[in-house]
Scaffold this active site. Structure first.
Site, PDB file in Angstrom:
ATOM      1  N   CYS A   7      -7.587   3.328 -49.382  1.00 19.12           N
ATOM      2  CA  CYS A   7      -8.518   3.221 -50.522  1.00 19.12           C
ATOM      3  C   CYS A   7      -9.472   2.067 -50.230  1.00 19.12           C
ATOM      4  O   CYS A   7      -9.593   1.644 -49.072  1.00 19.12           O
ATOM      5  CB  CYS A   7      -7.778   3.055 -51.842  1.00 19.12           C
ATOM      6  SG  CYS A   7      -6.798   1.539 -51.980  1.00 19.12           S
ATOM      7  N   ARG A  13      -4.723   2.014 -55.489  1.00 20.37           N
ATOM      8  CA  ARG A  13      -4.384   3.418 -55.227  1.00 20.37           C
ATOM      9  C   ARG A  13      -3.540   3.644 -53.977  1.00 20.37           C
ATOM     10  O   ARG A  13      -2.504   4.323 -54.042  1.00 20.37           O
ATOM     11  CB  ARG A  13      -5.678   4.256 -55.124  1.00 20.37           C
ATOM     12  CG  ARG A  13      -6.433   4.350 -56.420  1.00 20.37           C
ATOM     13  CD  ARG A  13      -7.842   4.860 -56.219  1.00 20.37           C
ATOM     14  NE  ARG A  13      -8.666   3.892 -55.500  1.00 20.37           N
ATOM     15  CZ  ARG A  13      -9.915   4.082 -55.125  1.00 20.37           C
ATOM     16  NH1 ARG A  13     -10.493   5.237 -55.385  1.00 20.37           N
ATOM     17  NH2 ARG A  13     -10.584   3.143 -54.494  1.00 20.37           N
ATOM     18  N   ASP A 121     -10.789   5.289 -59.312  1.00 17.31           N
ATOM     19  CA  ASP A 121     -10.358   3.909 -59.123  1.00 17.31           C
ATOM     20  C   ASP A 121      -9.913   3.310 -60.462  1.00 17.31           C
ATOM     21  O   ASP A 121     -10.730   3.189 -61.376  1.00 17.31           O
ATOM     22  CB  ASP A 121     -11.550   3.122 -58.544  1.00 17.31           C
ATOM     23  CG  ASP A 121     -11.134   1.757 -58.049  1.00 17.31           C
ATOM     24  OD1 ASP A 121     -10.058   1.294 -58.458  1.00 17.31           O
ATOM     25  OD2 ASP A 121     -11.885   1.178 -57.253  1.00 17.31           O
TER      26      ASP A 121
HETATM   27  P1  4NP Z   1      -8.227   0.166 -54.846  1.00 19.64           P
HETATM   28  O1  4NP Z   1      -8.926  -0.528 -56.115  1.00 19.64           O
HETATM   29  O2  4NP Z   1      -9.334   0.568 -53.910  1.00 19.64           O
HETATM   30  O3  4NP Z   1      -7.533   1.349 -55.451  1.00 19.64           O
HETATM   31  O4  4NP Z   1      -7.279  -0.854 -54.250  1.00 19.64           O
HETATM   32  C1  4NP Z   1      -9.817  -1.593 -56.022  1.00 19.64           C
HETATM   33  C2  4NP Z   1      -9.355  -2.867 -55.750  1.00 19.64           C
HETATM   34  C3  4NP Z   1     -10.227  -3.927 -55.687  1.00 19.64           C
HETATM   35  C4  4NP Z   1     -11.569  -3.715 -55.894  1.00 19.64           C
HETATM   36  C5  4NP Z   1     -12.043  -2.449 -56.160  1.00 19.64           C
HETATM   37  C6  4NP Z   1     -11.158  -1.389 -56.211  1.00 19.64           C
HETATM   38  N1  4NP Z   1     -12.469  -4.817 -55.858  1.00 19.64           N
HETATM   39  O5  4NP Z   1     -13.660  -4.607 -56.058  1.00 19.64           O
HETATM   40  O6  4NP Z   1     -12.045  -5.944 -55.601  1.00 19.64           O
END
Ligand code: 4NP
Length: 152
Positions: A7, A13, A121
């Site tokens: 992800c 995720r 997300d």
């Molecule tokens: P992930 O979610 O891709 O599912 O781990 C996110 C985690 C952090 C961020 C964005 C999405 N961020 O912008 O820091």
């Protein structure tokens, strides 16, 4: 069989996807996860993801975020991406067709239709968003398990 879940941040995720799939597949399957950005490198998964998994008796608390590297294309047989933008970034790192063919959308592989096969997300949502992502990943992992273990 070695599977990498990917992800953006590798704190919401893909750690959930790693934990859920690991809990369903036999131990000879190697499952890992990574992110396309290194912003959260070294961090444990988001507290909300850890709590959601715990509610389902899956422990993801000891995982640590890491960015995907080109070496991952040598190591892993399948690289499952959580959304289209992540998949685009992952494919841009692949050096040839053999590596590109390892990359797919997790929900498409798992035949879970809707919203362009993307796992939304949950980072900006509340706990209910994490629970919905969990349910989606759980259903997808069940299908992937059948797909990967049916002819062995
Ligand atoms: P992930 O979610 O891709 O599912 O781990 C996110 C985690 C952090 C961020 C964005 C999405 N961020 O912008 O820091």
């Amino acid at each position: 069989m070695k599977i990498l879940m990917v992800c953006l941040g590798n704190i919401c995720r893909s750690p959930l996807a790693e934990g859920i799939l690991k809990s369903k597949l036999p131990q000879d399957f190697i499952i890992d996860s990574a992110g396309t950005i290194s912003l959260h490198e070294g961090e444990n998964p988001d507290k909300r993801a850890v709590a959601t998994a715990k509610n389902h008796s899956v422990d993801i608390s000891k995982q640590r975020s890491r960015p995907i590297t080109t070496k991952d294309f040598e190591v892993f047989d399948k690289i499952y991406c959580m959304d289209l933008s992540v998949m685009e970034d992952v494919i841009s790192l692949a050096k040839d067709d053999i590596h590109r063919e390892k990359v797919s959308l997790f929900l498409e592989e798992a035949m879970i239709p809707g919203n362009n096969y993307e796992v939304f997300d949950p980072y900006w949502s509340e706990m209910d968003g994490f629970e919905r992502v969990y349910k989606l990943l759980d259903e997808a992992s069940e299908n992937i398990k059948i797909k990967l273990t049916s002819n062995s």
